[in-house]
Design an enzyme around this catalytic site. Sequence first.
Site, PDB file in Angstrom:
ATOM      1  N   LYS A  58       7.774  -7.132  -6.708  1.00  0.00           N
ATOM      2  CA  LYS A  58       8.998  -5.963  -6.937  1.00  0.00           C
ATOM      3  C   LYS A  58       9.684  -5.841  -5.543  1.00  0.00           C
ATOM      4  CE  LYS A  58       7.387  -3.176  -3.402  1.00  0.00           C
ATOM      5  NZ  LYS A  58       8.175  -3.098  -2.380  1.00  0.00           N
ATOM      6  N   VAL A  77       4.328 -13.693   1.379  1.00  0.00           N
ATOM      7  CA  VAL A  77       3.419 -12.848   1.890  1.00  0.00           C
ATOM      8  C   VAL A  77       3.961 -11.828   2.924  1.00  0.00           C
ATOM      9  CG1 VAL A  77       1.069 -12.769   3.175  1.00  0.00           C
ATOM     10  CG2 VAL A  77       1.476 -14.668   1.139  1.00  0.00           C
ATOM     11  N   ALA A 132       5.882  -9.495   2.845  1.00  0.00           N
ATOM     12  CA  ALA A 132       7.537  -9.646   2.762  1.00  0.00           C
ATOM     13  C   ALA A 132       8.064  -8.330   2.513  1.00  0.00           C
ATOM     14  CB  ALA A 132       7.559 -10.726   1.997  1.00  0.00           C
ATOM     15  N   ASP A 180       1.436   0.589  -4.367  1.00  0.00           N
ATOM     16  CA  ASP A 180       2.221  -0.131  -5.031  1.00  0.00           C
ATOM     17  C   ASP A 180       1.517  -0.408  -6.479  1.00  0.00           C
ATOM     18  OD1 ASP A 180       4.581   0.232  -3.518  1.00  0.00           O
ATOM     19  OD2 ASP A 180       4.365  -1.758  -2.240  1.00  0.00           O
TER      20      ASP A 180
HETATM   21  O1  C5P Z   1      -0.719   1.909   0.385  1.00  0.00           O
HETATM   22  P1  C5P Z   1      -0.844   0.818   0.982  1.00  0.00           P
HETATM   23  O2  C5P Z   1      -1.941   0.093   1.453  1.00  0.00           O
HETATM   24  O3  C5P Z   1       0.127  -0.170   0.528  1.00  0.00           O
HETATM   25  O4  C5P Z   1      -0.025   1.190   2.428  1.00  0.00           O
HETATM   26  C1  C5P Z   1       0.014   0.321   3.488  1.00  0.00           C
HETATM   27  C2  C5P Z   1       0.396   1.089   4.845  1.00  0.00           C
HETATM   28  O5  C5P Z   1       1.694   1.573   4.575  1.00  0.00           O
HETATM   29  C3  C5P Z   1      -0.373   2.504   4.876  1.00  0.00           C
HETATM   30  O6  C5P Z   1      -1.671   2.236   5.645  1.00  0.00           O
HETATM   31  C4  C5P Z   1       0.515   3.431   5.639  1.00  0.00           C
HETATM   32  O7  C5P Z   1       0.630   2.999   6.954  1.00  0.00           O
HETATM   33  C5  C5P Z   1       1.894   2.900   5.113  1.00  0.00           C
HETATM   34  N1  C5P Z   1       2.283   4.045   4.159  1.00  0.00           N
HETATM   35  C6  C5P Z   1       2.805   5.092   4.296  1.00  0.00           C
HETATM   36  N2  C5P Z   1       3.002   5.875   3.249  1.00  0.00           N
HETATM   37  C7  C5P Z   1       3.227   5.514   2.111  1.00  0.00           C
HETATM   38  C8  C5P Z   1       2.828   4.234   1.762  1.00  0.00           C
HETATM   39  C9  C5P Z   1       2.437   3.411   2.844  1.00  0.00           C
HETATM   40  O8  C5P Z   1       2.831   5.566   5.354  1.00  0.00           O
HETATM   41  N3  C5P Z   1       3.787   6.233   1.067  1.00  0.00           N
END
Ligand code: C5P
Length: 318
Positions: free
Chosen positions: A13, A102, A104, A143
């Site tokens: 995406k 990766v 990215a 995501d």
């Molecule tokens: O949800 P995901 O594991 O992909 O998120 C990775 C990191 O990105 C989280 O640990 C957080 O630090 C940050 N994040 C955030 N707010 C979001 C999505 C991600 O702060 N809505």
Amino acid sequence: MMMDSCTLVAPAKINLYLEIIGDRPDGYHELVMVMQSIGVADRVELKALGIDTFRVHCSHPLVPTDTSNLAYRAAQLMAQQFPAAFENWGGAEITIDKQIPVAAGLAGGSTDAAAVLLGLDLMWNLGLTLPELQELGATLGSDVPFCLSGGTALATGRGEKISPLSSLSGTFLVLGKFRSLQVSTPWAYQTFRQEFGKDYVGDASGLEARQHRVHSGPMVSAIQHHDVGKIAEHLYNDLERVVLAAHPPVSQLREVFRSSGALGAIMSGSGPSVFAIAESQEKAIQIRDAARSAIPDPDLELWVTQFATTGVQAVGRG
Ligand code: C5P
């Protein structure tokens, strides 16, 4: 009937729009995003093992194949949620053919996890609905729900609340990424919080007003009218404010795209990949070639691809 194998295509995406609105009690950020699936995709193959274990294979040196792999965690989640099916049919060998760069900002890990959720749903004959799969996916990563439905969508909350928008097919883009450069998503969000946290919206009505502003704003309207020029004009990503400052070559790549005839160019997600929207396939090829000449560094990888209208999909079953 027992299915022995399932092959899935798992698209990457990009973010056409990413606005950080505020903090959440769970430590994440409250976001408003417009997400778009693209033609660059991994292939994920599941093969029944007949024993109660999962194994992950991936030839990419930066993808872990242990329990920290998000695709592995997706399989574990399915086994834990559906113990009878797991006992009946056993685990699987999961082979990831990694085409998506990766770390990215392209949701490469999330889309593989989404593929495992859908693949096991099919192999174990569970008949889960899309919202059920998305609810499971949200526990793995913000995501993952979008990667299950794909196409063009508005994403709010942590990014896990998805409202589909009208799909944009036939739009070409150029994607660029420096092979040796990776950006950690937690680093990008934490740095953003340190620098701009004082401007965060703190109250529920303020949050709603910001969401509404995007929902009824020029980007969503441009998508509804399939106006690619206007979409390109309104591309936006808050995380550019921290990532571009830390990585000048990413900023340079964006400028090269912009001066090579792109309708618009920005960084995707937490970067460092950058994409340029083009008027046509021919234009996209010209922009790619111009970027190649301006930045002859072999570390720079470039792709010409298109917007895709679906998320993860099963393409073969055996
Ligand atoms: O949800 P995901 O594991 O992909 O998120 C990775 C990191 O990105 C989280 O640990 C957080 O630090 C940050 N994040 C955030 N707010 C979001 C999505 C991600 O702060 N809505």
